[in-house]
Design an enzyme around this catalytic site. Structure first.
Site, mmCIF file in Angstrom:
data_model
loop_
_atom_site.group_PDB
_atom_site.id
_atom_site.type_symbol
_atom_site.label_atom_id
_atom_site.label_comp_id
_atom_site.label_asym_id
_atom_site.label_seq_id
_atom_site.Cartn_x
_atom_site.Cartn_y
_atom_site.Cartn_z
ATOM 1 N N HIS A 108 0.820 -1.220 0.000
ATOM 2 C CA HIS A 108 0.000 0.000 0.000
ATOM 3 C C HIS A 108 0.852 1.267 0.000
ATOM 4 O O HIS A 108 0.624 2.197 0.778
ATOM 5 C CB HIS A 108 -0.965 -0.008 1.172
ATOM 6 N N HIS A 181 -9.952 1.226 1.238
ATOM 7 C CA HIS A 181 -9.728 0.035 2.063
ATOM 8 C C HIS A 181 -10.791 -0.096 3.155
ATOM 9 O O HIS A 181 -10.466 -0.316 4.328
ATOM 10 C CB HIS A 181 -8.332 0.090 2.685
ATOM 11 N N GLU A 319 -11.200 -4.482 -2.587
ATOM 12 C CA GLU A 319 -10.424 -3.321 -3.026
ATOM 13 C C GLU A 319 -10.282 -3.336 -4.549
ATOM 14 O O GLU A 319 -9.522 -4.123 -5.099
ATOM 15 C CB GLU A 319 -9.044 -3.342 -2.364
#
Length: 353
Positions: A108, A181, A319
């Site tokens: 991420h 998220h 996601e």
């Protein structure tokens, strides 16, 4: 009656004195609270089949917990959602070293993109209400080339849909893969396991991973595997099958290759239902993949918004994004963004009960 413009309140202050605000907005039966910190969706409330509201998104009650912990609850993810192998990639012959935050890999973005305070402007029209969030990520931040100007638009429609429109530009060639998220539990956050939720995903293939959860580069058929959600089944139906991929991830934490591919407009990709409450989420996106994560690493050490402890399997994440490690996988859809181009992505969440 036109929607009411979102309401702003002080949520807290960071150690350096920076104010963090919370915005409350509602439309079409959907209620949301959004933080300027990380663009976080702190809560999203929906009615059940009897009209009773519950918050269906995991989160924390106070700012300190968001600062101290990194489960990415409800946050905007960048500059590259998901994993990049060994925290590096090569673009136009130049090698770029990223921050590594999951062993030697970058997850991420590798840094604290999810912990930045965004500028927020509310809006309301005859039918829609929402927020425009903007943030500048400096050249070299977390190792990424180029100054990235990001804008994310959260819209609640008259039907209660939550639409996310992402845009970004850069002044140097870079890679970008933004996502949201949110951890979903349609029975209500803190209510326990989501293994009885029913899930359907329009994906005939997935990207297998190695022990570090990095894609091998293959696009494997989901047929006769736990990853076949082409027909609705419960999240827990195959989660304990002795499959090496599930052992690597301690459950599901995999990119499913959507049959529709990249599209100019959002197309339906998945449906999540909770039989107990009757709540359902239909997901549409322009993206070619969706990371399905079954909350494997919730370990009983975090206390959620409602004051209960979150444990493994208490939520799912869906996601929408390009595939993990795309900068190192030439056969995957490209995530390269160049000067003069605009990155665009849209995901729409439609709710019912």
């Amino acid at each position: 009656m036109s929607p009411v413009i979102p309401v702003k309140e002080l949520f807290g202050r960071l150690a350096d004195g920076t104010e963090v605000h919370r915005w409350s907005l509602a439309n079409g039966g959907t209620r949301m609270k959004v933080l300027s910190y990380g663009g976080i969706v702190q809560s999203l409330e929906l009615p059940d089949r009897h009209g009773r509201y519950a918050n269906v998104s995991l989160g924390f009650a106070g700012l300190d917990d968001y600062v101290a912990s990194s489960p990415y609850f409800g946050a905007l993810i960048g500059r590259f959602g998901n994993r990049i192998a060994k925290g590096r990639f090569t673009l136009d012959g130049a090698s770029h070293r990223l921050s590594a935050n999951e062993g030697e890999n970058s997850l991420h973005g590798g840094g604290d993109f999810d912990k930045r305070v965004w500028d927020v402007e509310p809006f309301a029209s005859d039918s829609d209400v929402g927020l425009v969030l903007t943030h500048t990520s400096a050249d070299g931040e977390m190792g990424y080339p180029g100054t990235l100007e990001a804008q994310v638009r959260y819209t609640l429609t008259a039907d209660g849909d939550w639409r996310i429109d992402y845009e970004a530009t850069t002044d140097r060639a870079t890679v970008v893969n933004l996502t949201s998220h949110v951890y979903w539990n349609l029975a209500g956050e803190g209510s326990g396991s989501i293994h009885d939720h029913e899930l359907e995903i329009a994906a005939s293939r997935y990207t297998p991973v190695d022990s570090g959860l990095i894609p091998t580069g293959d696009l494997a058929d989901v047929a006769d595997t736990p990853f076949d959600f082409r027909r609705a089944k419960t999240v827990g139906k195959d989660i304990r099958v002795a499959h090496q991929q599930l052992l690597y991830a301690q459950g599901f934490d995999h990119n499913l290759v959507l049959d529709k591919g990249v599209t100019a407009e959002p197309e339906h990709i998945a449906t999540l239902k909770d039989p107990s409450s009757g709540r359902a989420l239909r997901l549409a996106s322009t993206e070619p993949g969706v990371q399905f994560y079954s909350g494997n690493f919730l370990d009983g050490t975090l206390v959620g918004t409602g004051g209960t402890i979150y444990r493994q399997g208490d939520a799912v994440c869906l996601e929408t994004q390009h595939y993990p490690d795309s900068p190192n996988q030439p056969s995957f859809p490209s995530t390269v963004l160049r000067p003069g181009e605009t990155y665009r992505s849209t995901t729409v969440h439609s709710f019912s009960a």
